[in-house]
Design an enzyme around this catalytic site. Structure first.
Site, PDB file in Angstrom:
ATOM      1  N   ARG A 235       0.853  -1.183   0.000  1.00 28.94           N
ATOM      2  CA  ARG A 235       0.000   0.000   0.000  1.00 28.94           C
ATOM      3  C   ARG A 235       0.891   1.236   0.000  1.00 28.94           C
ATOM      4  O   ARG A 235       1.936   1.262   0.646  1.00 28.94           O
ATOM      5  CB  ARG A 235      -0.923   0.024   1.240  1.00 28.94           C
ATOM      6  N   GLU A 264      -3.795   7.804  -5.169  1.00 24.88           N
ATOM      7  CA  GLU A 264      -4.022   7.126  -6.451  1.00 24.88           C
ATOM      8  C   GLU A 264      -5.368   7.540  -7.026  1.00 24.88           C
ATOM      9  O   GLU A 264      -6.357   7.570  -6.286  1.00 24.88           O
ATOM     10  CB  GLU A 264      -3.965   5.608  -6.264  1.00 24.88           C
ATOM     11  N   HIS A 283      -0.242   0.730 -10.246  1.00 22.32           N
ATOM     12  CA  HIS A 283      -1.023  -0.238  -9.451  1.00 22.32           C
ATOM     13  C   HIS A 283      -1.470  -1.419 -10.326  1.00 22.32           C
ATOM     14  O   HIS A 283      -2.648  -1.766 -10.387  1.00 22.32           O
ATOM     15  CB  HIS A 283      -2.228   0.432  -8.804  1.00 22.32           C
TER      16      HIS A 283
END
Length: 316
Positions: A235, A264, A283
């Protein structure tokens, strides 16, 4: 039964995963992405809500009294008020351990990129450097074997264990740092600062908690070798981005590979954006085709189990 899928775009950007499998459960409304102010409206009178990152708050639950089940296209469930959902008799189920192989694979894509220098040599060939070489083999940029290097892994869940397994197959020395000492662990287990000191590669596969938030900071980075590589696919919040940027720019570590950031989609203001030895992917570690299909299959399996009276992967 009415089903609202609130952010299908996060599962299938290009249409490579079909949503038709969901039709077995009833009338499906597929929404690409849901803005926060439209969440309750898009759910409407649906009994099943499926989402990845859409916030399902107390206010949304109160505005949508027909909700009976919330299914997540994710392992994390911090976007849902699970306690209030439980009060209302709403079952919430996540999808665990669907991405182990893909995340471990991308971790080693980073490691191999750094030590084998494939991008550097592809660029050299395209620039005609091999054509001008006086010998058959052209290797001005040093490459390195993984065998004998130390791989420090923070977090020893399913992904951490898979990364350790692959690293061991490459002949790497495996060091584990985790919250609780695992039973029958075949690898060295130590504290995080010792793991940092020993690491040629340090990779993070831990959840984001109060204890891990900002754990990649100046103190930790100061314990690492200047030749070390840092990887984060967990994370974004485990990294203090300014501290990492400073360490990279001042040569305190060799490189960083990041698949997640604190904000994000990526903020143009992140201090990591234009640092040459910081490689950022958007990601994607979890997003292999087979992984996303597995994710959808797990979500559907969760719905079937709930409809059968035996919920699985229930988080509340």
């Amino acid at each position: 039964m009415k089903i609202a899928v609130l952010d299908w775009y996060t599962v299938s950007v290009s249409g490579d995963i079909s949503s038709d499998i969901l039709k077995e459960f009833g009338d499906v409304n597929i929404i690409s992405l849901t803005p926060p102010e439209k969440t309750a409206e898009f759910i409407g009178d649906a009994e099943i809500v499926l989402c990845n990152k859409v916030l399902i708050t107390k206010e949304v639950i109160d505005a949508c009294p027909n909700i009976r089940y919330i299914g997540l296209f994710a392992t994390g469930f911090n976007n849902v008020d699970i306690e209030y959902a439980a009060e209302k008799g709403i079952v919430v189920c996540n999808a665990g351990q669907y991405s182990t192989n893909a995340v471990a694979q991308q971790t080693f894509a980073y490691i191999l990129d750094h030590f084998s220098k494939i991008r550097d040599y592809d660029k050299a060939v395209r620039n005609g450097e091999w054509e001008r070489s006086p010998a058959f083999s052209y290797f001005p940029v040093p490459t390195y074997e993984l065998s004998g290097k130390t791989l420090s892994i923070v977090g020893y869940g399913s992904i951490g264990r898979k990364v350790a397994e692959i690293g061991s197959a490459f002949g790497m020395n495996i060091v584990i740092s985790t919250r609780t000492v695992p039973e029958n662990c075949p690898y060295e287990v130590t504290d995080i600062m010792t793991a940092a000191e020993k690491a040629d590669v340090m990779t993070f596969h831990c959840p984001l908690t109060d204890k891990t938030k900002g754990i990649i900071n100046t103190e930790l980075l100061s314990h690492m070798k200047s030749s070390a590589v840092l990887i984060n696919t967990s994370r974004g919040g485990v990294v203090c981005e300014k501290d990492l940027a400073d360490a990279l720019e001042n040569g305190r570590i060799s490189a960083a590979y990041l698949d997640v950031l604190e904000k994000e989609p990526m903020s143009p203001d992140t201090p990591l954006k234009n640092i040459p030895n910081c490689i950022i992917t958007p990601h994607t570690a979890w997003a292999a085709l087979e992984t996303r299909q597995r994710l959808v299959d797990i979500v559907c399996g969760n719905i079937r189990a709930w409809l059968g009276g035996c919920p699985q992967n229930k988080v509340n």
